[in-house]
Design a protein around this motif. Structure first.
Motif, PDB file in Angstrom:
ATOM      1  N   THR A  73       0.834  -1.203   0.000  1.00 22.70           N
ATOM      2  CA  THR A  73       0.000   0.000   0.000  1.00 22.70           C
ATOM      3  C   THR A  73       0.870   1.255   0.000  1.00 22.70           C
ATOM      4  O   THR A  73       0.599   2.219  -0.721  1.00 22.70           O
ATOM      5  N   ILE A 181     -11.475   0.213   1.421  1.00 25.09           N
ATOM      6  CA  ILE A 181     -10.868  -0.841   2.247  1.00 25.09           C
ATOM      7  C   ILE A 181     -11.916  -1.429   3.186  1.00 25.09           C
ATOM      8  O   ILE A 181     -11.992  -2.647   3.393  1.00 25.09           O
ATOM      9  N   GLY A 213      -6.566  -6.839   3.108  1.00 26.50           N
ATOM     10  CA  GLY A 213      -7.333  -5.647   3.452  1.00 26.50           C
ATOM     11  C   GLY A 213      -6.962  -5.104   4.812  1.00 26.50           C
ATOM     12  O   GLY A 213      -6.868  -3.877   4.997  1.00 26.50           O
TER      13      GLY A 213
END
Length: 330
Positions: A73, A181, A213
């Motif tokens: 991320t 998310i 996630g």
């Protein structure tokens, strides 16, 4: 050290070095876990499966996806889409391509009867990841788990799919990112709670994407996410009592907290990927050379035998590829 160290503070102090050691440990756990079905045959229960509903190797893969969600991320948000995908491709495919060739060589040495066409088809399906064929005619045919060349490669398809999802979510504003998310976490949790039949790939993906996630959420909430090792240890110990939608985040948070507050272990190289992609075929080769090993004996011997492959993969293939990436970026 403060017991209320946040994830952002831990990363700011460079304490994320332990995550490299954690990935290496997780790759080793996959090899150890697979020693049971490889020596006793398909369907043999691996360590932790009966106690926690997921094998040692299964938990290791879940944690791999959590760490990917946490670290990838950050990469997706600070790089352009082109740079992001260049980095991901160079990290995965050079090492995988060589591992596929080495796997075929080990299979041929073991007595595989596949012709050039079948071997080429197997290699192409392995490298493209979309429809991996695990079996090859005559490979390790006398082993307890015959014909299967490199079982763990199955997870790489889902890893790439998670990268796609991450790259798409990275395009949103911070507030919308958290909303997406949250939607991912909600969908995967409901999927795990669903009692009806699901397609195999969906059923397989749900725990992995739930962990991924949570990794993404941990990154975006890092400034307020406190790392409490006592709570983390309690959550890990309580996993046998928890349903999957709770057990997965419990393990992810618990292991992360314990890893980042532990004494730092700094590694000069990252051998985890090499261990992961070579562990199965090397273990099959060890069994071919020394039939009748116990699971614990195979676990020790295959770990020792796989490490030289992982070291060579890093220094000769993976690191040069990532170094070229850095030179291009500069």
């Amino acid at each position: 050290m403060s017991m209320h160290l946040t994830l952002a503070e831990a990363f700011g102090r460079g304490r994320n070095a332990n995550l490299d050691a954690l990935r290496l440990l997780l790759a080793a756990c996959v090899i150890v876990s697979h020693a049971w079905p490889l020596t006793l045959g398909p369907g043999t229960a691996e360590p932790l499966l009966d106690r926690t509903g997921r094998s040692l190797g299964g938990w290791a893969v879940v944690l791999f996806f959590f760490l990917s969600g946490l670290l990838i991320t950050a990469s997706s948000q600070r790089r352009s889409a082109v740079a992001f995908w260049r980095a991901r491709i160079r990290r995965i495919f050079p090492g995988l391509g060589v591992a596929v060739l080495v796997t075929l060589l080990l299979a041929q040495v073991s007595g595989a009867t596949a012709d050039l066409r079948e071997s080429t088809v197997w290699a192409m399906r392995a490298i493209t990841l979309v429809s991996i064929e695990h079996r090859l005619s005559g490979a390790f045919v006398d082993n307890p788990y015959p014909l299967v060349l490199n079982g763990p490669l199955w997870s790489l398809f889902y890893e790439i799919a998670a990268y796609v999802l991450c790259a798409v979510i990275a395009l949103a504003t911070p507030r919308r990112r958290l909303a997406w998310i949250g939607a991912l976490l909600t969908a995967t949790t409901l999927g795990l709670l669903w009692n009806g039949p699901l397609p195999h790939r969906v059923d397989t993906a749900l725990p992995l994407f739930l962990a991924f996630g949570f990794g993404m959420a941990a990154h975006d909430l890092r400034a307020s996410l406190a790392l409490l090792p006592s709570l983390g240890a309690l959550l890990v110990l309580s996993v046998p009592l928890l349903p999957a939608p709770l057990a997965i985040p419990a393990v992810c948070y618990g292991i992360l907290s314990l890893a980042l507050v532990a004494p730092q272990v700094r590694l000069s190289a990252d051998y985890s990927y090499g261990l992961y992609i070579y562990g199965w075929p090397v273990a099959q080769s060890v069994l071919w050379l020394a039939p009748g090993l116990s699971p614990s004996s195979l676990a020790v011997l295959s770990l020792a035998a796989t490490m030289p492959f992982a070291i060579a993969s890093w220094h000769l293939v993976e690191h040069p590829a990532t170094r070229r990436r850095a030179q291009v970026a500069a």
